[in-house]
Design a protein around this motif. Structure first.
Motif, mmCIF file in Angstrom:
data_model
loop_
_atom_site.group_PDB
_atom_site.id
_atom_site.type_symbol
_atom_site.label_atom_id
_atom_site.label_comp_id
_atom_site.label_asym_id
_atom_site.label_seq_id
_atom_site.Cartn_x
_atom_site.Cartn_y
_atom_site.Cartn_z
ATOM 1 N N ILE A 44 43.658 36.030 -9.694
ATOM 2 C CA ILE A 44 43.369 36.328 -11.106
ATOM 3 C C ILE A 44 42.355 35.351 -11.699
ATOM 4 C CG2 ILE A 44 45.597 37.428 -11.576
ATOM 5 C CD1 ILE A 44 46.402 34.727 -12.973
ATOM 6 N N SER B 251 41.838 29.639 -10.237
ATOM 7 C CA SER B 251 42.947 29.358 -9.324
ATOM 8 C C SER B 251 42.476 29.590 -7.893
ATOM 9 C CB SER B 251 44.149 30.244 -9.634
ATOM 10 O OG SER B 251 43.730 31.591 -9.695
ATOM 11 N N ILE B 252 43.258 29.059 -6.970
ATOM 12 C CA ILE B 252 42.822 29.037 -5.573
ATOM 13 C C ILE B 252 43.923 29.571 -4.668
ATOM 14 C CG2 ILE B 252 42.367 27.441 -3.683
ATOM 15 C CD1 ILE B 252 40.863 25.710 -5.549
ATOM 16 N N GLY C 178 45.756 32.536 -1.775
ATOM 17 C CA GLY C 178 46.284 33.896 -1.763
ATOM 18 C C GLY C 178 46.727 34.261 -0.355
ATOM 19 N N ASP D 20 46.872 32.363 3.524
ATOM 20 C CA ASP D 20 48.125 31.599 3.591
ATOM 21 C C ASP D 20 48.492 31.159 5.005
ATOM 22 O OD1 ASP D 20 48.684 31.366 0.975
ATOM 23 O OD2 ASP D 20 50.176 32.967 0.854
ATOM 24 N N ARG E 259 44.060 25.295 4.593
ATOM 25 C CA ARG E 259 44.418 26.167 3.465
ATOM 26 C C ARG E 259 43.594 25.795 2.249
ATOM 27 N NH1 ARG E 259 50.372 28.175 2.712
ATOM 28 N NH2 ARG E 259 49.549 28.224 0.609
ATOM 29 N N GLU F 208 44.017 25.417 -0.954
ATOM 30 C CA GLU F 208 44.469 24.418 -1.930
ATOM 31 C C GLU F 208 44.305 23.005 -1.378
ATOM 32 O OE1 GLU F 208 45.980 27.137 -0.831
ATOM 33 O OE2 GLU F 208 47.912 27.406 -1.819
ATOM 34 N N LEU G 85 41.202 21.705 -3.371
ATOM 35 C CA LEU G 85 41.749 21.161 -4.610
ATOM 36 C C LEU G 85 42.245 19.723 -4.444
ATOM 37 C CD1 LEU G 85 42.021 22.024 -7.406
ATOM 38 C CD2 LEU G 85 44.179 23.131 -6.891
ATOM 39 N N GLU H 51 42.617 23.324 -15.480
ATOM 40 C CA GLU H 51 43.018 24.556 -14.787
ATOM 41 C C GLU H 51 44.373 25.044 -15.286
ATOM 42 O OE1 GLU H 51 44.382 23.920 -10.742
ATOM 43 O OE2 GLU H 51 44.613 21.789 -11.140
ATOM 44 N N GLY I 158 49.277 29.684 -10.302
ATOM 45 C CA GLY I 158 48.403 29.907 -9.156
ATOM 46 C C GLY I 158 47.585 31.178 -9.304
ATOM 47 N N SER I 159 47.201 31.769 -8.152
ATOM 48 C CA SER I 159 46.266 32.904 -8.174
ATOM 49 C C SER I 159 46.974 34.239 -8.415
ATOM 50 C CB SER I 159 45.497 32.939 -6.851
ATOM 51 O OG SER I 159 46.408 33.081 -5.786
ATOM 52 N N ALA I 160 48.295 34.212 -8.556
ATOM 53 C CA ALA I 160 49.103 35.387 -8.919
ATOM 54 C C ALA I 160 48.685 36.658 -8.179
ATOM 55 C CB ALA I 160 49.052 35.601 -10.436
ATOM 56 N N PRO I 161 48.746 36.675 -6.846
ATOM 57 C CA PRO I 161 48.279 37.847 -6.093
ATOM 58 C C PRO I 161 49.037 39.124 -6.453
ATOM 59 C CG PRO I 161 49.256 36.183 -4.617
ATOM 60 C CD PRO I 161 49.181 35.569 -5.962
ATOM 61 N N ASP I 162 50.278 38.966 -6.961
ATOM 62 C CA ASP I 162 51.063 40.165 -7.309
ATOM 63 C C ASP I 162 50.463 40.960 -8.461
ATOM 64 O OD1 ASP I 162 51.725 37.905 -8.857
ATOM 65 O OD2 ASP I 162 53.737 38.631 -9.297
ATOM 66 N N ASN J 188 47.611 36.981 -17.997
ATOM 67 C CA ASN J 188 47.534 36.328 -19.303
ATOM 68 C C ASN J 188 46.377 35.313 -19.273
ATOM 69 O OD1 ASN J 188 47.979 34.943 -21.679
ATOM 70 N ND2 ASN J 188 50.202 34.998 -21.478
HETATM 71 P P1 NAD Z 1 51.677 31.870 -8.958
HETATM 72 O O1 NAD Z 1 51.679 30.846 -10.065
HETATM 73 O O2 NAD Z 1 50.365 32.378 -8.548
HETATM 74 O O3 NAD Z 1 52.582 33.108 -9.400
HETATM 75 C C1 NAD Z 1 53.953 32.947 -9.788
HETATM 76 C C2 NAD Z 1 54.325 34.062 -10.798
HETATM 77 O O4 NAD Z 1 53.692 33.767 -12.043
HETATM 78 C C3 NAD Z 1 53.814 35.432 -10.361
HETATM 79 O O5 NAD Z 1 54.759 36.420 -10.691
HETATM 80 C C4 NAD Z 1 52.557 35.624 -11.183
HETATM 81 O O6 NAD Z 1 52.254 36.987 -11.446
HETATM 82 C C5 NAD Z 1 52.882 34.872 -12.462
HETATM 83 N N1 NAD Z 1 51.679 34.362 -13.102
HETATM 84 C C6 NAD Z 1 50.930 33.278 -12.760
HETATM 85 N N2 NAD Z 1 49.885 33.148 -13.579
HETATM 86 C C7 NAD Z 1 49.956 34.191 -14.443
HETATM 87 C C8 NAD Z 1 49.146 34.609 -15.548
HETATM 88 N N3 NAD Z 1 48.031 33.943 -15.926
HETATM 89 N N4 NAD Z 1 49.514 35.716 -16.215
HETATM 90 C C9 NAD Z 1 50.624 36.395 -15.885
HETATM 91 N N5 NAD Z 1 51.445 36.050 -14.860
HETATM 92 C C10 NAD Z 1 51.103 34.953 -14.158
HETATM 93 O O7 NAD Z 1 52.447 31.213 -7.741
HETATM 94 P P2 NAD Z 1 52.626 31.767 -6.237
HETATM 95 O O8 NAD Z 1 52.838 33.251 -6.263
HETATM 96 O O9 NAD Z 1 53.661 30.879 -5.662
HETATM 97 O O10 NAD Z 1 51.264 31.429 -5.516
HETATM 98 C C11 NAD Z 1 50.225 32.390 -5.292
HETATM 99 C C12 NAD Z 1 49.048 31.699 -4.631
HETATM 100 O O11 NAD Z 1 48.490 30.726 -5.536
HETATM 101 C C13 NAD Z 1 49.430 30.941 -3.358
HETATM 102 O O12 NAD Z 1 48.405 31.118 -2.405
HETATM 103 C C14 NAD Z 1 49.498 29.499 -3.825
HETATM 104 O O13 NAD Z 1 49.278 28.607 -2.776
HETATM 105 C C15 NAD Z 1 48.397 29.473 -4.863
HETATM 106 N N6 NAD Z 1 48.515 28.411 -5.890
HETATM 107 C C16 NAD Z 1 47.361 27.917 -6.355
HETATM 108 C C17 NAD Z 1 47.400 26.962 -7.370
HETATM 109 C C18 NAD Z 1 46.106 26.444 -7.932
HETATM 110 O O14 NAD Z 1 45.069 27.098 -7.791
HETATM 111 N N7 NAD Z 1 46.103 25.303 -8.573
HETATM 112 C C19 NAD Z 1 48.619 26.566 -7.908
HETATM 113 C C20 NAD Z 1 49.789 27.142 -7.417
HETATM 114 C C21 NAD Z 1 49.727 28.081 -6.403
#
Ligand code: NAD
Length: 365
Positions: free
Chosen positions: A18, A78-79, A81, A85, A92, A94, A98, A284, A288-292, A300
């Motif tokens: 995202i 964000s970084i 996904g 992984d 990786r 991150e 990062l 930042e 994270g990158s919220a792949p879901d 958001n």
């Molecule tokens: P995540 O924070 O990406 O997601 C956790 C939950 O929070 C998910 O349901 C997601 O949809 C929700 N969420 C996060 N940000 C949101 C936003 N802006 N708006 C709405 N919902 C939001 O954590 P994860 O799923 O454990 O990690 C996903 C990937 O991101 C992994 O590859 C992880 O390593 C990476 N990661 C990167 C960073 C970074 O870039 N600093 C930090 C944490 C995780």
């Protein structure tokens, strides 16, 4: 020359998932700042993370690092996904970009505000009796010391023994520099600092507490309190409204900052700043990158916009503009606009629409 006349360069690293979606909304805010408030903020975009691995074979291309060095601050999306992984842990995104950047620029402190506006208390997972008071906590975490970096740190296999060891080290200079910032932040807030440690058990915590006490003498207006880590976790859940600035060693801050974040209702609203001694910083979203939710246009953008606000405050020293951005976000939420993550499945705006509403609130002033 005042700060408005000065030219500032931001290295923008949208990254993966995202990241690029929410970054578009931060760009809108920069555009308004330049147009309405006459700032001279220039941006240049660089690749980082998974997208950089796909394009160049590495998550932190030299061009990106040099671009960051030539800028006045870094704004990251964000970084990472699922696609990356399964790479070996040192490759990786991150870890290889990062963590490298944090170390390279000597970011020693992380600041993470967690705010629950009382009118939006229903977003919080806390019991209504507690959440209706709202809260505003600034979690300040050391980033360079403690158990994450102490040596030796290894798994040992000997003849009849198999064990692992990590080492916790804190130097007084590390504690002093972060404590000073905590007290200075408190002077612009509610004049309260809570320092969290485990000084009933750990030597490093004893030194932490002693050093924080010493620094506090220079800030007589600020009320300093201490809690052991285990008790602090309970007290924050029981009454977050009681706290103002929370000062933590690295490992403790890692956990406490996430705890405070989720009490606001969504990680999508929590910004963060990692800063070095020269106030150069990486800003930042805490999530994270919220792949879901990637590509669904429902992320958001608030965490990204508030990260930009922190950048403007800490690296560009333009507190008034930062306050205006924070106010625009608050106003937008109070008008009832919500994104998916804070909507309880009810009516919600897309990422873009939420960004547009925040821009409208900023223009209204
Ligand atoms: P995540 O924070 O990406 O997601 C956790 C939950 O929070 C998910 O349901 C997601 O949809 C929700 N969420 C996060 N940000 C949101 C936003 N802006 N708006 C709405 N919902 C939001 O954590 P994860 O799923 O454990 O990690 C996903 C990937 O991101 C992994 O590859 C992880 O390593 C990476 N990661 C990167 C960073 C970074 O870039 N600093 C930090 C944490 C995780």
């Amino acid at each position: 020359m005042n700060n408005l006349q000065k030219k500032y360069k931001i290295a923008v690293l949208p990254g993966d998932g995202i990241g690029p979606e929410v970054m578009q909304e931060a760009y809108k805010i920069i555009k308004i700042l330049n147009k309405k408030f006459n700032t001279k903020i220039y941006t240049k975009e660089y690749d980082i993370g998974g997208i950089a691995i796909d394009k160049y074979g590495k998550s932190l291309p030299k061009k990106t690092l040099v671009g960051c060095e030539k800028s006045d601050a870094i704004l990251l999306g964000s970084i990472g996904g699922p696609k990356w992984d399964n790479l070996p842990s040192n490759k990786r995104p991150e870890v290889s970009s990062l963590l490298f950047i944090r170390k390279y620029f000597k970011f020693f402190i992380n600041l993470r505000p967690s705010i629950l506006i009382n009118k939006l208390h229903n977003l919080s997972p806390l019991n209504k009796k507690i959440s209706k008071k709202g809260f505003n906590i600034l979690c300040i975490r050391d980033l360079t010391g403690g158990i994450y970096f102490g040596k030796p740190s290894k798994e040992v296999k000997e003849k009849n023994k198999h064990y692992a060891i990590d080492t916790t080290i804190y130097h007084t200079y590390e504690i002093k520099r972060i404590a000073k910032i905590a007290f200075e932040e408190a002077m612009n807030r509610k004049y309260k600092v809570l320092s969290i440690d485990k000084s009933n058990v750990l030597q490093t915590s004893k030194l932490w507490r002693k050093t924080v006490n010493k620094i506090s003498i220079n800030y007589p207006k600020v009320k300093l309190s201490h809690l052991y880590f285990d008790n602090a976790v309970m007290q924050i859940i029981k009454n977050p409204n009681k706290f103002d600035v929370i000062l933590c060693p690295n490992l403790i801050g890692d956990i406490i900052s996430d705890q405070c974040g989720i009490l606001t209702g969504s990680i999508g609203m929590i910004p963060s700043a990692s800063i070095n001694e020269k106030k150069f910083g990486l800003y930042e979203p805490a999530g994270g990158s919220a792949p879901d939710i990637q590509g669904k246009k429902i992320a958001n953008p608030i965490a990204q916009i508030l990260s930009l606000s922190m950048l403007i405050k800490y690296s560009f020293n333009m507190n008034n503009l930062s306050n205006l951005i924070n106010l625009a976000v608050k106003k937008t939420l109070l008008k009832g606009y919500k994104t998916y993550d804070i909507s309880n499945g009810k009516k919600f705006l897309s990422t873009k629409e939420m960004g547009n509403e925040i821009v409208k609130s900023l223009i209204e002033g």
